[in-house]
Design a protein around this motif. Structure first.
Motif, PDB file in Angstrom:
ATOM      1  N   LEU A 100      40.645  42.812  39.909  1.00 18.97           N
ATOM      2  CA  LEU A 100      39.736  42.259  38.910  1.00 18.97           C
ATOM      3  C   LEU A 100      40.059  42.704  37.493  1.00 18.97           C
ATOM      4  O   LEU A 100      39.709  42.023  36.535  1.00 18.97           O
ATOM      5  N   LEU A 135      38.543  34.808  45.050  1.00 22.24           N
ATOM      6  CA  LEU A 135      39.933  35.204  45.221  1.00 22.24           C
ATOM      7  C   LEU A 135      40.339  35.263  46.690  1.00 22.24           C
ATOM      8  O   LEU A 135      41.407  34.786  47.068  1.00 22.24           O
ATOM      9  N   GLU A 136      39.478  35.830  47.518  1.00 22.77           N
ATOM     10  CA  GLU A 136      39.778  35.891  48.950  1.00 22.77           C
ATOM     11  C   GLU A 136      39.889  34.489  49.541  1.00 22.77           C
ATOM     12  O   GLU A 136      40.743  34.220  50.375  1.00 22.77           O
ATOM     13  N   ASP A 146      30.746  40.604  40.245  1.00 24.87           N
ATOM     14  CA  ASP A 146      32.129  40.836  40.645  1.00 24.87           C
ATOM     15  C   ASP A 146      32.346  40.417  42.091  1.00 24.87           C
ATOM     16  O   ASP A 146      33.405  39.912  42.444  1.00 24.87           O
ATOM     17  N   HIS A 147      31.339  40.639  42.931  1.00 23.12           N
ATOM     18  CA  HIS A 147      31.462  40.246  44.342  1.00 23.12           C
ATOM     19  C   HIS A 147      31.753  38.752  44.464  1.00 23.12           C
ATOM     20  O   HIS A 147      32.586  38.348  45.284  1.00 23.12           O
ATOM     21  N   HIS A 178      33.410  42.063  33.569  1.00 24.47           N
ATOM     22  CA  HIS A 178      32.369  42.506  34.498  1.00 24.47           C
ATOM     23  C   HIS A 178      30.953  42.292  33.966  1.00 24.47           C
ATOM     24  O   HIS A 178      30.011  42.773  34.571  1.00 24.47           O
ATOM     25  N   ALA A 194      41.573  41.583  46.880  1.00 28.63           N
ATOM     26  CA  ALA A 194      41.024  40.927  45.685  1.00 28.63           C
ATOM     27  C   ALA A 194      40.231  41.865  44.783  1.00 28.63           C
ATOM     28  O   ALA A 194      40.328  41.784  43.567  1.00 28.63           O
ATOM     29  N   GLU A 195      39.473  42.783  45.368  1.00 30.08           N
ATOM     30  CA  GLU A 195      38.639  43.678  44.560  1.00 30.08           C
ATOM     31  C   GLU A 195      39.479  44.553  43.627  1.00 30.08           C
ATOM     32  O   GLU A 195      39.076  44.859  42.511  1.00 30.08           O
ATOM     33  N   VAL A 251      35.376  38.209  43.816  1.00 31.05           N
ATOM     34  CA  VAL A 251      36.177  38.652  44.965  1.00 31.05           C
ATOM     35  C   VAL A 251      36.165  37.582  46.050  1.00 31.05           C
ATOM     36  O   VAL A 251      37.205  37.266  46.638  1.00 31.05           O
TER      37      VAL A 251
END
Length: 82
Positions: A63, A51-52, A44-45, A77, A59-60, A48
């Motif tokens: 999701l 997206l950032e 997931d990181h 995920h 962004a987090e 993020v």
């Protein structure tokens, strides 16, 4: 509007032990009338960060928002085989 697609992928990992499989999400962003493959995500990181990099604040928190992120080929995920 941007839309991030996380498509579950599986491939034989070359140069590793025989039979080892690499699993990840291929990440594509749709926006401004064009598609752009950003790369691959293993967590997931990673999503993020993508997206950032596209200028999305918070962004987090998005999701799980279907208007922003579409998870294809597997549960949200999930980046590797269960």
């Amino acid at each position: 509007m941007l839309r991030l697609i996380g498509e579950h992928c599986r491939e034989l990992a070359w140069g590793t032990a025989v039979g080892m499989v690499s699993e990840y999400r291929r990440v594509t962003v749709y926006g401004s009338g064009r598609d752009e493959i950003l790369g691959t995500a293993n967590s997931d990181h990673d999503l993020v960060v993508f997206l950032e990099g596209a200028g999305v604040a918070g962004a987090e928190a998005i999701l799980d928002a279907p208007q922003w992120v579409e998870w294809r080929g597997g549960p949200a995920h999930e980046f590797s085989a269960a």
